[in-house]
Design a protein around this motif. Structure first.
Motif, PDB file in Angstrom:
ATOM      1  N   ASN A 148     103.673 -16.278  60.051  1.00 36.29           N
ATOM      2  CA  ASN A 148     103.865 -15.014  59.339  1.00 36.29           C
ATOM      3  C   ASN A 148     105.160 -14.329  59.767  1.00 36.29           C
ATOM      4  OD1 ASN A 148     101.139 -14.872  58.020  1.00 36.29           O
ATOM      5  ND2 ASN A 148     100.515 -14.969  60.160  1.00 36.29           N
ATOM      6  N   ASN A 149     105.627 -13.445  58.876  1.00 35.76           N
ATOM      7  CA  ASN A 149     106.827 -12.674  59.144  1.00 35.76           C
ATOM      8  C   ASN A 149     106.713 -11.339  58.406  1.00 35.76           C
ATOM      9  OD1 ASN A 149     109.431 -12.044  59.995  1.00 35.76           O
ATOM     10  ND2 ASN A 149     110.353 -12.956  58.180  1.00 35.76           N
ATOM     11  N   GLU A 150     106.997 -10.240  59.095  1.00 34.72           N
ATOM     12  CA  GLU A 150     107.027  -8.931  58.450  1.00 34.72           C
ATOM     13  C   GLU A 150     108.255  -8.175  58.926  1.00 34.72           C
ATOM     14  OE1 GLU A 150     102.390  -7.987  57.400  1.00 34.72           O
ATOM     15  OE2 GLU A 150     103.340  -6.743  58.915  1.00 34.72           O
ATOM     16  N   SER A 151     108.842  -7.431  57.998  1.00 34.64           N
ATOM     17  CA  SER A 151     110.010  -6.608  58.305  1.00 34.64           C
ATOM     18  C   SER A 151     109.736  -5.176  57.871  1.00 34.64           C
ATOM     19  CB  SER A 151     111.242  -7.126  57.565  1.00 34.64           C
ATOM     20  OG  SER A 151     111.557  -8.420  57.982  1.00 34.64           O
ATOM     21  N   MET A 152     110.378  -4.246  58.569  1.00 32.36           N
ATOM     22  CA  MET A 152     110.221  -2.832  58.226  1.00 32.36           C
ATOM     23  C   MET A 152     111.432  -2.062  58.736  1.00 32.36           C
ATOM     24  SD  MET A 152     107.420  -1.584  61.058  1.00 32.36           S
ATOM     25  CE  MET A 152     106.485  -3.102  61.103  1.00 32.36           C
ATOM     26  N   VAL A 153     111.626  -0.876  58.180  1.00 34.65           N
ATOM     27  CA  VAL A 153     112.617   0.064  58.671  1.00 34.65           C
ATOM     28  C   VAL A 153     111.849   1.255  59.230  1.00 34.65           C
ATOM     29  CG1 VAL A 153     114.535   1.582  58.063  1.00 34.65           C
ATOM     30  CG2 VAL A 153     114.367  -0.686  57.028  1.00 34.65           C
ATOM     31  N   LEU A 154     112.145   1.629  60.465  1.00 34.77           N
ATOM     32  CA  LEU A 154     111.436   2.717  61.111  1.00 34.77           C
ATOM     33  C   LEU A 154     112.011   4.058  60.664  1.00 34.77           C
ATOM     34  CD1 LEU A 154     111.170   1.270  64.725  1.00 34.77           C
ATOM     35  CD2 LEU A 154     109.640   0.926  62.767  1.00 34.77           C
ATOM     36  N   GLU A 155     111.121   5.061  60.594  1.00 35.23           N
ATOM     37  CA  GLU A 155     111.511   6.387  60.134  1.00 35.23           C
ATOM     38  C   GLU A 155     111.307   7.404  61.245  1.00 35.23           C
ATOM     39  OE1 GLU A 155     109.052   7.008  56.731  1.00 35.23           O
ATOM     40  OE2 GLU A 155     110.026   5.426  55.576  1.00 35.23           O
ATOM     41  N   LEU A 156     112.173   8.391  61.306  1.00 36.35           N
ATOM     42  CA  LEU A 156     112.093   9.442  62.320  1.00 36.35           C
ATOM     43  C   LEU A 156     110.810  10.248  62.120  1.00 36.35           C
ATOM     44  CD1 LEU A 156     113.549  10.999  64.626  1.00 36.35           C
ATOM     45  CD2 LEU A 156     114.480  12.476  62.834  1.00 36.35           C
ATOM     46  N   GLU A 157     110.094  10.438  63.214  1.00 35.69           N
ATOM     47  CA  GLU A 157     108.894  11.269  63.185  1.00 35.69           C
ATOM     48  C   GLU A 157     109.300  12.709  63.431  1.00 35.69           C
ATOM     49  OE1 GLU A 157     105.145   9.981  64.757  1.00 35.69           O
ATOM     50  OE2 GLU A 157     105.487   9.278  62.741  1.00 35.69           O
ATOM     51  N   ASP A 158     108.653  13.631  62.754  1.00 34.63           N
ATOM     52  CA  ASP A 158     108.953  15.065  62.963  1.00 34.63           C
ATOM     53  C   ASP A 158     108.249  15.585  64.183  1.00 34.63           C
ATOM     54  OD1 ASP A 158     110.606  15.243  60.771  1.00 34.63           O
ATOM     55  OD2 ASP A 158     108.910  15.564  59.413  1.00 34.63           O
TER      56      ASP A 158
END
Length: 133
Positions: A123-133
């Motif tokens: 398996n392979n998964e990719s993501m872009v992380l987002e700034l948490e408030d």
């Protein structure tokens, strides 16, 4: 006796001001995202605007047993903190690892794009992380 009280109060006030100045140059950023199988958090502690510590937590949240090991890459496009790990053992489906520290460097900004790629078994998964408030 009054002179000693004045000295003690002056020392306490000066110490408080120095400590407050030290903490004012400290900032923490947290970037996060999740997929069907993984929750990823990327923590940045910035000191003085030119020094940072970075750590990473990856947790398997998918169905079934978590994998025993993973390979991953983190690409922090606006920072010097990129990382790779090959066949990293993850007890109980959690990887908690320091990515690095830099002094006198370009630190991670709030608008940073942090890409994460996780590979396990077939398996392979990719993501872009987002700034948490």
């Amino acid at each position: 006796m009054k002179i000693n009280n004045v000295k003690v109060c002056t020392i306490l006030i000066l110490t408080s001001l120095v400590l407050a100045a030290c903490y004012s140059d400290y900032e923490e950023l947290s970037f996060k995202n999740e997929t069907d199988h993984w929750e990823v958090e990327y923590f940045v502690s910035i000191r003085g605007g030119d020094s940072e510590n970075v750590s990473l937590i990856m947790e398997y949240i998918g169905e079934g047993e978590p994998p025993e090991s993973i390979s991953y890459s983190v690409d922090a496009m606006s920072s010097s903190s990129s990382s790779r790990g090959e066949d990293r053992f993850i007890p109980n489906g959690v990887l908690n690892t320091p990515i690095g520290r830099c002094d006198d460097c370009e630190v991670t900004q709030e608008d940073a794009e942090i890409g994460v790629d996780i590979r396990w078994e077939d398996n392979n998964e990719s993501m872009v992380l987002e700034l948490e408030d």
